[in-house]
Scaffold this active site. Structure first.
Site, PDB file in Angstrom:
ATOM      1  CB  CYS A  54      -0.909  -0.046   1.232  1.00 16.50           C
ATOM      2  SG  CYS A  54      -1.704   1.505   1.665  1.00 16.50           S
ATOM      3  CB  CYS A  57       0.382   1.751   4.107  1.00 17.90           C
ATOM      4  SG  CYS A  57      -1.345   1.272   3.953  1.00 17.90           S
TER       5      CYS A  57
END
Length: 128
Positions: A54, A57
């Protein structure tokens, strides 16, 4: 000239997760054991649900690490949704990153997405 080369991202990357107070859990039993020892304390717990693939993230990870060093009275946890899918499901995580704020073992707030200002505001409002 040195100022030109440094950027907020480079500075944020300098605060690597290794130098932070963020605790990562890699097994459900390890997480459950830890949670059982801290859930009855009145400290704010912030869980970062993320995934290695991600992008947002990875972008907010050093910021989360910085926050863990700034707020010594708050417990910071990182859980990879691919490793601990059952824990992510328990907190109804459907997007990454998702930050879940707990107090006394109960969810009190949530931040969806890599929203630094919103996460900071919610930590400051709930930590007391």
């Amino acid at each position: 000239m040195g100022g030109f080369m440094s950027s907020p991202t480079a500075e944020a990357a300098a605060a690597s997760p290794e130098s932070s107070r963020v605790q990562a859990f890699h097994s459900s039993s390890e997480w459950k054991n830890h949670f059982n020892t801290i859930k009855d304390k009145s400290s704010l717990i912030v869980i970062d649900f993320s995934a290695t693939w991600c992008g947002p993230c990875r972008m907010i990870e050093p910021i989360f690490a910085e926050m863990s060093n700034k707020f010594n009275d708050v417990v910071f946890i990182k859980i990879d949704v691919d490793e601990l899918a059952d824990v992510a499901k328990e907190y109804d995580v459907q997007a990454m990153p998702t930050f879940v704020l707990l107090k006394n073992g109960k969810q009190i707030d949530k931040v969806l997405g890599a929203k630094k200002a919103e996460l900071l505001r919610k930590i400051e409002s709930h930590k007391g």
